[in-house]
Enzyme design. Sequence first.
Site, PDB file in Angstrom:
ATOM      1  N   LYS B 100      -3.413  -2.585   9.059  1.00  0.00           N
ATOM      2  CA  LYS B 100      -3.798  -1.618   8.037  1.00  0.00           C
ATOM      3  C   LYS B 100      -3.358  -2.234   6.719  1.00  0.00           C
ATOM      4  CE  LYS B 100      -2.754   2.622   5.858  1.00  0.00           C
ATOM      5  NZ  LYS B 100      -1.842   3.746   5.677  1.00  0.00           N
ATOM      6  N   THR B 210       2.464  12.065   6.417  1.00  0.00           N
ATOM      7  CA  THR B 210       3.331  13.089   5.828  1.00  0.00           C
ATOM      8  C   THR B 210       2.903  14.514   6.192  1.00  0.00           C
ATOM      9  OG1 THR B 210       3.591  11.545   4.005  1.00  0.00           O
ATOM     10  CG2 THR B 210       4.454  13.752   3.660  1.00  0.00           C
TER      11      THR B 210
END
Lengths: 66, 256
Positions: B100, B210
């Site tokens: 990523k 998150t």
Amino acid sequence: MQITVNGNNREFSTETSLSELLKSIDIDERYVAVELNRKIVPRSQFSEKLLMENDILEIVTFVGGG
Amino acid sequence: MTDTVLKLGKYEFKSRLFVGTGKYQTLELMKEALEASGAEVITVAVRRANIGCKPGESLLDYIDKDKYTILPNTAGCYSADEAVRTAFLAREMGISDLIKLEVLGDKNTLLPDPVGTLEATETLVKEGFTVLVYTSDDPIIAKRLEDAGATSVMPAGAPIGSGQGILNPNNIRIILETLSVPVIVDAGVGTASDVTAAMELGCVGVLLNTGIAGAKDPVQMARAMKLACESGRLAYLSGRIPKKLYANASSPLKDF
């Protein structure tokens, strides 16, 4: 001999292999990738790679991240 | 309706929710949340090993490698060179060639540096990585990243960790129309409806961290995100009705 490990200078005896060094600092070699003087050392070479005075090691692992 | 598997290069996944492993109070809690999310791909970061850390304290002790595909990131890198170096170290961990890619441009916004991101994408593609690249929601740079050989382009819905949701669905829509590689919304997701919104637009997946790790009950939120992802995907595949200005009765209008 002096070796820089993750930014800190440490003293090791001469003729120390990378494998032995990792063991001496409690690092499980299955969980890390290592750069020696900015060049990656494949895990298969850890035991034969002998360290030299003033070598610089970066030992990284996976941590939590997004 | 049966869905197809999600193909990213040589990898195939059933789950379209990708989750991160950062910011959990404990590794045990992370493990439970990962399980509840149904995710098959989980992201990790590459950092200096903590010297003196005993086995059992490692993240990898809490991740079943037969169950999850590990997607290392280059988070925290502010230049193409740094990101490429991190990607090589990640690959050396011997898990996969997936990366990523993040090349950040600014510490406050964590917005990507488009020039560095493009440069690193070109290098890593040449080096044989399967590059999933984090970018802004700008359709032009998204297209350039596809042209550079990215396997997936991953626009941010909103700044990383901000929980603001999909701020510019029109840009995401344009990206989806312009690109042919899989588009995954990465970052900015705050709650379940944000995931659904991304999937309804036609994104093939959503990557978040998150939104789950920071919730009061991360395990329950992980399940909510899983269901939201499936809902949005089903709604997308089902073909929603067009929005109209006037009413359209659901019951027959005929007289008795």
